[in-house]
Design a protein around this motif. Sequence first.
Motif, PDB file in Angstrom:
ATOM      1  N   ARG A 146       0.896  -1.163  -0.028  1.00 56.88           N
ATOM      2  CA  ARG A 146       0.048   0.080  -0.134  1.00 56.88           C
ATOM      3  C   ARG A 146       0.817   1.262  -0.047  1.00 56.88           C
ATOM      4  O   ARG A 146       0.193   2.356  -0.292  1.00 56.88           O
ATOM      5  N   ALA A 147       2.238   1.091   0.403  1.00 52.59           N
ATOM      6  CA  ALA A 147       2.945   2.231   0.730  1.00 52.59           C
ATOM      7  C   ALA A 147       3.610   3.029  -0.416  1.00 52.59           C
ATOM      8  O   ALA A 147       3.329   3.830  -1.143  1.00 52.59           O
ATOM      9  N   VAL A 148       4.722   2.194  -1.034  1.00 55.84           N
ATOM     10  CA  VAL A 148       5.567   2.934  -2.009  1.00 55.84           C
ATOM     11  C   VAL A 148       4.886   2.706  -3.304  1.00 55.84           C
ATOM     12  O   VAL A 148       4.748   1.494  -3.872  1.00 55.84           O
ATOM     13  N   ARG A 149       4.718   4.007  -4.003  1.00 55.95           N
ATOM     14  CA  ARG A 149       3.835   3.789  -5.097  1.00 55.95           C
ATOM     15  C   ARG A 149       4.240   4.337  -6.465  1.00 55.95           C
ATOM     16  O   ARG A 149       3.863   4.056  -7.508  1.00 55.95           O
ATOM     17  N   HIS A 150       5.520   5.035  -6.423  1.00 56.00           N
ATOM     18  CA  HIS A 150       6.327   5.403  -7.557  1.00 56.00           C
ATOM     19  C   HIS A 150       7.802   5.766  -7.060  1.00 56.00           C
ATOM     20  O   HIS A 150       8.257   5.626  -6.204  1.00 56.00           O
ATOM     21  N   ALA A 151       8.457   6.191  -8.220  1.00 60.36           N
ATOM     22  CA  ALA A 151       9.988   5.889  -7.984  1.00 60.36           C
ATOM     23  C   ALA A 151      10.543   6.919  -7.046  1.00 60.36           C
ATOM     24  O   ALA A 151      11.525   6.584  -6.299  1.00 60.36           O
ATOM     25  N   SER A 152      10.052   7.962  -6.946  1.00 63.30           N
ATOM     26  CA  SER A 152      10.681   8.962  -6.007  1.00 63.30           C
ATOM     27  C   SER A 152       9.984   8.770  -4.587  1.00 63.30           C
ATOM     28  O   SER A 152      10.071   9.620  -3.635  1.00 63.30           O
ATOM     29  N   ASP A 153       9.132   7.984  -4.123  1.00 64.75           N
ATOM     30  CA  ASP A 153       8.352   7.848  -3.078  1.00 64.75           C
ATOM     31  C   ASP A 153       9.244   7.080  -2.189  1.00 64.75           C
ATOM     32  O   ASP A 153      10.167   6.235  -2.500  1.00 64.75           O
ATOM     33  N   PHE A 154       8.986   7.338  -0.916  1.00 66.33           N
ATOM     34  CA  PHE A 154       9.666   6.724   0.248  1.00 66.33           C
ATOM     35  C   PHE A 154       8.664   6.374   1.357  1.00 66.33           C
ATOM     36  O   PHE A 154       8.051   7.051   1.632  1.00 66.33           O
ATOM     37  N   ALA A 155       9.345   5.252   2.069  1.00 69.42           N
ATOM     38  CA  ALA A 155       8.299   4.610   3.219  1.00 69.42           C
ATOM     39  C   ALA A 155       9.180   3.642   4.162  1.00 69.42           C
ATOM     40  O   ALA A 155      10.277   3.303   3.638  1.00 69.42           O
ATOM     41  N   SER A 156       8.761   3.561   5.245  1.00 70.17           N
ATOM     42  CA  SER A 156       9.234   2.555   6.265  1.00 70.17           C
ATOM     43  C   SER A 156       8.176   1.499   6.419  1.00 70.17           C
ATOM     44  O   SER A 156       6.979   1.783   6.254  1.00 70.17           O
TER      45      SER A 156
END
Length: 876
Positions: A816-826
């Motif tokens: 559900r979290a990381v959706r595109h190349a420049s996205d970031f998440a833990s």
Amino acid sequence: MGTECNQHPTFHFPFKPYSIQEKFMKELYFTIDNNKAGVFESPTGTGKSLSICCSALQWLKDYNEKVIADLECEINELKIDVSNSTSNDDWLQEEYNKIEKNQTLSSMQLKLDKIKKRNEQLLEMKRRVAKQKLKITSKTNDYFHNSQKIKKEVEENKENVLEDLVSEDNDLVLEECEEKNDESDNEEIAEEDEHNMKIYISSRTHSQLSQFVGEIKRTVFKDDTRVVTLASRQHYCINPEVTKLKNVNLINERCLDMQKSKTKSTSVGDEGKVLKKTKTRSCASCPFYNQNNITQLKERILTDIMDMEDLVKCAKELKACPYYACRAALDDAEVALVSHAGIVSSGARSGMSLKLQDNVLIMDEAHGLAAALENAHCAPVSAKHLSSVKTFLQLYINKYGSRLSSKNLLTLNQLGYVVGKLLGIITKANQEKGQDTPTILTLEDFVIKADIDHLNLTPLIELCRKSRLPPKLHGFSMRYTPQMLEEEFKKAAPSKKSSLESFLQNISKKKDGNLENNTEEKECESTPRVQTQSETSPGTGLYAILDFLQMLCERSENGRVLVHKGDEVTGNLKYLLLNPAEHFVEVVKQCRSVIVAGGTMEPISEFLRLLTGDSKQTDDVNIVKCDHVVSPENVIAICMSKGPTNVGLNFSYERRGSGELLNEVGRILRNVCNIVPGGVVCFLPSYSYEKSVYDHLKKAGVIDAICKKKTVFREPKSAAEVDQVLSKYATAVKKKSGDQNGALLLSVVGGKLSEGLNFSDDLGRCVIVVGMPYPNSKSAELQEKMSYLNRTVGAGAGNLYYESLCMKAVNQCIGRAVRHASDFASVLLLDERYSRPQTMNALPSFVQKSLLDNCTFGKAFGSIGKFFAKHKDHKK
């Protein structure tokens, strides 16, 4: 058609594609081109849907062009061959060859002419639709202005029709079944034409299919691709008289009945007025089943790419049935969008007239394909259904027995016997065991134990369906209350007063308990109440029973019956299909190519069994795995084994309710909300556990402490409330004032927020999964499935299946979290069991690249702090 036709296809992507997107498109193109099956794994957020559309539509365009080019080339070669033929000594053979070549030439020329004529007709249709749009626009406002008036007049007309129903019950009495099947959808079956190549794209939900519509509109093919979205009458019907029935089977029956009606008692005129005509039949014809209007809507569908919402809106403007317009458009469509439910069931495929033969099938979000197949071929029957059908079937026989033919009366008595035996096996088993422990039986053992092994159920099922007994029984239960029948039977048979009175008093408790015993209300109840539909309606119950009996008739060695012992309220029966591959292999054999795609497709062996059946040959299956577009530096994943007070994190079912663990969850959530900016989504194993966690943290003051930093939201159980909660959550994430910095959303694994929703950028900077959502290992159904896999696939296959059920659910949450190349998440996985090698290997590949296992609280939050500090600096 082999790969030599186009070794280097050009893909017209809306922007410069990433390397993994190029790989995905090339592999999908050549898999289809080579008539292979494919298993494609591309992490969620990598543009999978757009890649599918661009590559599949490019292949379709190339294929259609090649068909014409090959025909023209072969025709020219044949013409040259015929003209250059020289006579030889065997003039008879030469003449025969010449005739044969001319016949082939004529056949090929006819085929080419048909294709070109069809293309010309479609171009003409586009021009015609463009002109019609201008005319329709001027009438649209008038139609909606009068819509309430139309609805009111339709209702009034319906009431007039119902008055005639009260006097006679001809519409409820079973008629003799004719040999021909006139329950068909009354559609003109088109003559076999040249094969029009189609690509069927399937996804889990209709909202996900709408996303495909949006992606197709982004491609260069949007202006010359004919797209239709298929769905059931339940989704597409715009007649309020029919949609009020709720149950899909009753909706289907009502729709077919209205088509066969000869009356036009409620038809909508061109000026938006309801035309009243003489009633010659009990059921009014549908005002939206107008062939001219349906043809107009069909042409709009083939011209404009519309999702379901747009299509229904257009249908209301044109006063045309969207269900039949879509089916009419299917033959000329190039892309057909359909839910998984419409593919996995043979009944659903035939109901929507899907022609899979030699066409391409692409199934997105296929991680749940096996479960969808199992659900489509299970047939649950509750004791409430059996009891309701048994009760009203006897009342029906008592009332109409003298008007029934001997054949129909015998059918009803046999059905009553079978229903009684099915109900008996539930209650009898309960008396024997004294508890509600479910048991699993083979089909042979079940029919013997139920004492129905001596009956031939197939003719019984066919007669019930052909005579349309379920809707008639439903109408009977809606028209007559037990109180009315009680009075009627008292007059007819006063000697049986005492026994019948107690019988009817018993069933009256299950009906509308708020009815008064005055004459006026009884008269009111004598009119049909088709607008309401109870879950325990005998009509709905009979459909479920017939489906269950149909499964018994198949006598599959992979079929089982689950008997849940209980009383007439809690007990139930359920048919189980242990090997869904036996049904899906029919789909694979028909199609030119079948592609199953998803974010995480492990274990691959499961999909290989679905695509190849029992065959071990996997050479014709192309397995493609793509990396994530996001770099490893943009993701941090942590398997946390110990909490802030050094308590071991093991959320097994026996331990997860302890106050010690719940306190650790509270401390972890408080620290996450202090460190992580934006939105935090925390997934818990079940709704009941989410409630336990929330109540404990609320009582301990943790929720109030978190609210100083982030607004707390909870996933609602009602689907209708999901959008509202998500909207408030998104608003809270964007709103930053003082110490407030984002929001925390408590969600449920496998719930409404764990699949199909995107928490990109600030909406999901951290995803937390508390515990491992294993299914109930004591479930008789699960144990039987695992035992079956161990026997047929090999030792350990059952445990692998059990693990995969858990990890599939976890991976959906992570995605559900990381959706595109420049996205970031833990990603924070709270359970020491996540650090096991087999569990870590089951996580998505993009997570494994930055995975920290066996982390203590200090190490985990030190790493999370550094991660967000780095990205904060990068944003600056």
